[in-house]
Scaffold this motif. Structure first.
Motif, PDB file in Angstrom:
ATOM      1  N   ALA A  83       0.827  -1.209   0.000  1.00  0.00           N
ATOM      2  CA  ALA A  83       0.000   0.000   0.000  1.00  0.00           C
ATOM      3  C   ALA A  83       0.863   1.263   0.000  1.00  0.00           C
ATOM      4  CB  ALA A  83      -0.935  -0.001   1.195  1.00  0.00           C
ATOM      5  N   ILE A  84       1.985   1.230   0.710  1.00  0.00           N
ATOM      6  CA  ILE A  84       2.896   2.379   0.706  1.00  0.00           C
ATOM      7  C   ILE A  84       3.362   2.670  -0.719  1.00  0.00           C
ATOM      8  CG2 ILE A  84       5.213   3.131   1.408  1.00  0.00           C
ATOM      9  CD1 ILE A  84       4.663   1.491   4.048  1.00  0.00           C
ATOM     10  N   GLN A  85       3.703   1.609  -1.445  1.00  0.00           N
ATOM     11  CA  GLN A  85       4.204   1.783  -2.806  1.00  0.00           C
ATOM     12  C   GLN A  85       3.102   2.204  -3.769  1.00  0.00           C
ATOM     13  OE1 GLN A  85       7.464  -1.235  -3.757  1.00  0.00           O
ATOM     14  NE2 GLN A  85       6.581  -2.151  -1.909  1.00  0.00           N
ATOM     15  N   TRP A  86       1.900   1.658  -3.591  1.00  0.00           N
ATOM     16  CA  TRP A  86       0.782   2.070  -4.438  1.00  0.00           C
ATOM     17  C   TRP A  86       0.381   3.511  -4.139  1.00  0.00           C
ATOM     18  CZ3 TRP A  86      -1.010   0.674  -8.873  1.00  0.00           C
ATOM     19  CH2 TRP A  86      -0.811  -0.637  -9.318  1.00  0.00           C
ATOM     20  N   ALA A  87       0.480   3.933  -2.895  1.00  0.00           N
ATOM     21  CA  ALA A  87       0.191   5.322  -2.578  1.00  0.00           C
ATOM     22  C   ALA A  87       1.113   6.248  -3.372  1.00  0.00           C
ATOM     23  CB  ALA A  87       0.348   5.561  -1.075  1.00  0.00           C
ATOM     24  N   LYS A  88       2.380   5.871  -3.462  1.00  0.00           N
ATOM     25  CA  LYS A  88       3.337   6.661  -4.238  1.00  0.00           C
ATOM     26  C   LYS A  88       2.974   6.670  -5.726  1.00  0.00           C
ATOM     27  CE  LYS A  88       6.248   8.117  -1.139  1.00  0.00           C
ATOM     28  NZ  LYS A  88       6.452   9.562  -0.934  1.00  0.00           N
ATOM     29  N   ILE A  89       2.577   5.511  -6.238  1.00  0.00           N
ATOM     30  CA  ILE A  89       2.189   5.422  -7.643  1.00  0.00           C
ATOM     31  C   ILE A  89       0.990   6.328  -7.926  1.00  0.00           C
ATOM     32  CG2 ILE A  89       1.161   3.856  -9.358  1.00  0.00           C
ATOM     33  CD1 ILE A  89       2.972   1.650  -8.071  1.00  0.00           C
ATOM     34  N   PHE A  90       0.064   6.396  -6.965  1.00  0.00           N
ATOM     35  CA  PHE A  90      -1.110   7.246  -7.115  1.00  0.00           C
ATOM     36  C   PHE A  90      -0.805   8.726  -6.855  1.00  0.00           C
ATOM     37  CE2 PHE A  90      -3.526   3.522  -7.664  1.00  0.00           C
ATOM     38  CZ  PHE A  90      -4.833   3.860  -8.015  1.00  0.00           C
ATOM     39  N   GLY A  91       0.437   9.028  -6.501  1.00  0.00           N
ATOM     40  CA  GLY A  91       0.855  10.419  -6.406  1.00  0.00           C
ATOM     41  C   GLY A  91       0.953  10.998  -5.019  1.00  0.00           C
ATOM     42  N   ALA A  92       0.985  10.163  -3.982  1.00  0.00           N
ATOM     43  CA  ALA A  92       1.088  10.677  -2.613  1.00  0.00           C
ATOM     44  C   ALA A  92       2.386  11.466  -2.442  1.00  0.00           C
ATOM     45  CB  ALA A  92       1.040   9.526  -1.613  1.00  0.00           C
ATOM     46  N   LYS A  93       2.279  12.643  -1.806  1.00  0.00           N
ATOM     47  CA  LYS A  93       3.494  13.428  -1.551  1.00  0.00           C
ATOM     48  C   LYS A  93       4.166  12.997  -0.255  1.00  0.00           C
ATOM     49  CE  LYS A  93       1.406  17.403   0.843  1.00  0.00           C
ATOM     50  NZ  LYS A  93       1.197  18.868   0.803  1.00  0.00           N
ATOM     51  N   LYS A  94       3.389  12.374   0.644  1.00  0.00           N
ATOM     52  CA  LYS A  94       3.966  11.895   1.892  1.00  0.00           C
ATOM     53  C   LYS A  94       3.151  10.696   2.379  1.00  0.00           C
ATOM     54  CE  LYS A  94       5.556  14.851   4.884  1.00  0.00           C
ATOM     55  NZ  LYS A  94       5.643  15.894   5.945  1.00  0.00           N
ATOM     56  N   VAL A  95       3.867   9.641   2.820  1.00  0.00           N
ATOM     57  CA  VAL A  95       3.210   8.445   3.348  1.00  0.00           C
ATOM     58  C   VAL A  95       3.675   8.212   4.782  1.00  0.00           C
ATOM     59  CG1 VAL A  95       2.850   5.971   3.096  1.00  0.00           C
ATOM     60  CG2 VAL A  95       3.045   7.397   1.058  1.00  0.00           C
ATOM     61  N   TYR A  96       2.709   8.041   5.675  1.00  0.00           N
ATOM     62  CA  TYR A  96       2.954   7.731   7.075  1.00  0.00           C
ATOM     63  C   TYR A  96       2.758   6.229   7.275  1.00  0.00           C
ATOM     64  CZ  TYR A  96       2.134  12.764   7.583  1.00  0.00           C
ATOM     65  OH  TYR A  96       2.182  14.137   7.451  1.00  0.00           O
ATOM     66  N   ALA A 111      11.014  -0.500   9.546  1.00  0.00           N
ATOM     67  CA  ALA A 111      12.251  -0.360   8.768  1.00  0.00           C
ATOM     68  C   ALA A 111      12.012  -0.753   7.319  1.00  0.00           C
ATOM     69  CB  ALA A 111      13.358  -1.202   9.389  1.00  0.00           C
ATOM     70  N   ALA A 112      11.246  -1.827   7.107  1.00  0.00           N
ATOM     71  CA  ALA A 112      10.893  -2.243   5.747  1.00  0.00           C
ATOM     72  C   ALA A 112      10.035  -1.176   5.082  1.00  0.00           C
ATOM     73  CB  ALA A 112      10.170  -3.585   5.774  1.00  0.00           C
ATOM     74  N   ALA A 113       9.142  -0.551   5.850  1.00  0.00           N
ATOM     75  CA  ALA A 113       8.297   0.508   5.307  1.00  0.00           C
ATOM     76  C   ALA A 113       9.133   1.676   4.798  1.00  0.00           C
ATOM     77  CB  ALA A 113       7.311   0.980   6.376  1.00  0.00           C
ATOM     78  N   LYS A 114      10.170   2.028   5.546  1.00  0.00           N
ATOM     79  CA  LYS A 114      11.055   3.105   5.104  1.00  0.00           C
ATOM     80  C   LYS A 114      11.763   2.720   3.816  1.00  0.00           C
ATOM     81  CE  LYS A 114      14.869   6.065   6.604  1.00  0.00           C
ATOM     82  NZ  LYS A 114      15.803   6.412   7.714  1.00  0.00           N
ATOM     83  N   GLU A 115      12.172   1.456   3.729  1.00  0.00           N
ATOM     84  CA  GLU A 115      12.907   1.001   2.542  1.00  0.00           C
ATOM     85  C   GLU A 115      12.046   1.052   1.287  1.00  0.00           C
ATOM     86  OE1 GLU A 115      15.856  -2.707   1.255  1.00  0.00           O
ATOM     87  OE2 GLU A 115      14.962  -2.638   3.270  1.00  0.00           O
ATOM     88  N   VAL A 116      10.721   0.872   1.434  1.00  0.00           N
ATOM     89  CA  VAL A 116       9.851   0.904   0.249  1.00  0.00           C
ATOM     90  C   VAL A 116       9.207   2.272   0.027  1.00  0.00           C
ATOM     91  CG1 VAL A 116       9.386  -1.569   0.332  1.00  0.00           C
ATOM     92  CG2 VAL A 116       7.808   0.007   1.486  1.00  0.00           C
ATOM     93  N   GLY A 117       9.607   3.284   0.814  1.00  0.00           N
ATOM     94  CA  GLY A 117       9.209   4.638   0.449  1.00  0.00           C
ATOM     95  C   GLY A 117       8.466   5.475   1.456  1.00  0.00           C
ATOM     96  N   ALA A 118       8.143   4.943   2.640  1.00  0.00           N
ATOM     97  CA  ALA A 118       7.436   5.756   3.633  1.00  0.00           C
ATOM     98  C   ALA A 118       8.349   6.856   4.167  1.00  0.00           C
ATOM     99  CB  ALA A 118       6.934   4.882   4.776  1.00  0.00           C
ATOM    100  N   GLU A 119       7.814   8.072   4.273  1.00  0.00           N
ATOM    101  CA  GLU A 119       8.609   9.193   4.784  1.00  0.00           C
ATOM    102  C   GLU A 119       8.553   9.301   6.303  1.00  0.00           C
ATOM    103  OE1 GLU A 119       7.845  10.179   0.541  1.00  0.00           O
ATOM    104  OE2 GLU A 119       6.533   9.577   2.188  1.00  0.00           O
ATOM    105  N   VAL A 120       7.424   8.962   6.904  1.00  0.00           N
ATOM    106  CA  VAL A 120       7.243   9.122   8.345  1.00  0.00           C
ATOM    107  C   VAL A 120       6.916   7.758   8.952  1.00  0.00           C
ATOM    108  CG1 VAL A 120       5.949  10.263  10.179  1.00  0.00           C
ATOM    109  CG2 VAL A 120       6.373  11.464   8.009  1.00  0.00           C
ATOM    110  N   LEU A 121       7.705   7.366   9.963  1.00  0.00           N
ATOM    111  CA  LEU A 121       7.507   6.084  10.630  1.00  0.00           C
ATOM    112  C   LEU A 121       6.917   6.337  12.010  1.00  0.00           C
ATOM    113  CD1 LEU A 121      10.907   4.362   9.756  1.00  0.00           C
ATOM    114  CD2 LEU A 121       8.817   4.448   8.381  1.00  0.00           C
ATOM    115  N   ILE A 122       5.818   5.643  12.320  1.00  0.00           N
ATOM    116  CA  ILE A 122       5.124   5.848  13.586  1.00  0.00           C
ATOM    117  C   ILE A 122       4.949   4.508  14.291  1.00  0.00           C
ATOM    118  CG2 ILE A 122       2.902   6.469  14.633  1.00  0.00           C
ATOM    119  CD1 ILE A 122       2.637   8.621  12.469  1.00  0.00           C
ATOM    120  N   ASN A 123       5.586   4.380  15.446  1.00  0.00           N
ATOM    121  CA  ASN A 123       5.355   3.219  16.293  1.00  0.00           C
ATOM    122  C   ASN A 123       4.262   3.604  17.291  1.00  0.00           C
ATOM    123  OD1 ASN A 123       5.446   1.230  18.389  1.00  0.00           O
ATOM    124  ND2 ASN A 123       7.471   0.620  17.670  1.00  0.00           N
TER     125      ASN A 123
END
Length: 347
Positions: free
Chosen positions: A176-189, A199-211
């Motif tokens: 979903a993080i990667q599809w959000a980018k494909i759909f044009g998201a400027k920032k993914v949390y 950590a995997a989420a950051k590697e595939v393009g998430a800008e903000v990591l929230i635990n």
């Protein structure tokens, strides 16, 4: 051939099984090269769902064609393919309207048809997806979950430049993080309680990591957005807790799309439920991965973006195992004996 067959609750067996044979002119038999464990497989193993005792399990796969029926002309032995595992009836009201994912009799292989936790699997030719040279078998085994995510995004009104929160960073969330980018998201949390998945989420393009163990997710999203919230929130954890908390993430007039399946009753606290009403949220459900013409644009798009590299599944794959390790692996997954993200069997 060897296969993993489901017999009952937490009873999956690695055993000798009959190989599939050509019975229809449109049949295609595939030698399985990679097959993934889906969250729905884990749930069905844990407490059962639609199944036939002793049925070969599994539905996310890729492989090489070994035999085709006499009415198959554009797919040949030796072709590299993936398979859409879904059967639709073609006769119910939804199918007649072209809304195939809403079919009254929808089913997938591994339930009432032999699945892909096996050396060989059979599907009708219309379910076969040809692979370009640059999409390897491991990547192609995730075309089905990628298509599930694409189907969900197509349901939204998302526009380029918007902000998206993805709650749950398992395989669906990471896609979903990667599809959000494909759909044009400027920032993914990316939101999870597991730092390995973040950590995997950051590697595939998430800008903000929230635990969200550290502080409620909606409070952290609010901090990052100056109290506004995101445009679109994706529920991909499939838990009763996150299925409630997700409503606090979007802005006023924002959207929520459910891609996860909690497989349990959901109790929604008043605060979260009131976000739907007071913020006039648009709440969407998304089911399966098919559309008309079958199997749908979701599959074509998934193959395309895997081929261009805009969908990268390699950071998601945590384990590559032998099929014979299946019974032990399912036990470990259900009882949370160790960290897993995406598990592939290599028959």
């Amino acid at each position: 051939m060897k296969a993993l067959n489901l017999y009952g609750i937490q009873d999956i067996r690695f055993e000798e099984t009959k190989e599939p044979i050509i019975e229809s002119g449109t049949d295609v038999i595939i030698k399985v090269k990679a097959v993934g464990i889906c969250g729905s497989d884990i749930s069905r193993y844990k407490k059962l769902g639609p199944y036939i005792e002793g049925m070969t399990f599994g539905h996310e796969f890729s492989g090489e064609v070994v035999e085709v029926g006499p009415e198959v002309f554009h797919i040949h032995a030796g072709d590299r393919v993936a398979g859409c595992p879904t059967y639709y009836c073609g006769e119910c009201e939804s199918c007649q309207k072209g809304e195939l994912s809403r079919c009254e009799h929808l089913t997938v292989i591994g339930a009432r048809h032999p699945g892909s936790y096996a050396e060989y699997v059979k599907l009708p030719v219309e379910n076969i997806i040809s692979l370009p040279d640059h999409v390897d078998f491991e990547t192609a085994s995730l075309i089905e979950p990628s298509s599930v995510v694409a189907h969900g995004f197509y349901r939204t009104t998302m526009e380029p430049g918007e902000e998206v929160a993805v709650m749950g960073c398992g395989s669906i969330g990471l896609l979903a993080i990667q599809w959000a980018k494909i759909f044009g998201a400027k920032k993914v949390y990316a939101i999870d309680i597991d730092d390995t998945k973040l950590a995997a989420a950051k590697e595939v393009g998430a800008e903000v990591l929230i635990n969200s163990l550290n502080k409620p997710a909606h409070e952290q999203v609010s901090d990052h957005t100056n109290g506004r919230g995101v445009d679109l929130a994706v529920e991909s954890a499939g838990s009763p807790i996150t299925s409630s908390q997700i409503f606090a993430l979007p802005k006023k007039g924002g959207e929520v799309v459910f891609m996860g399946i909690p497989y349990a009753d959901i109790q929604i606290e008043r605060y979260y439920f009131e976000r739907i009403v007071r913020n006039e949220l648009r709440v969407l459900g998304s089911w399966n991965a098919i559309s008309s013409p079958f199997p749908g644009k979701e599959w074509e798009a998934s193959v395309h973006y895997m081929n261009t590299g805009q969908i990268n599944v390699k950071p998601m794959i945590s384990h590559r195992l032998k099929l014979e390790e299946g019974p032990e692996t399912f036990d470990r997954l259900v009882n949370k004996k160790g960290p897993y993200v995406k598990v592939l069997f290599i028959p």
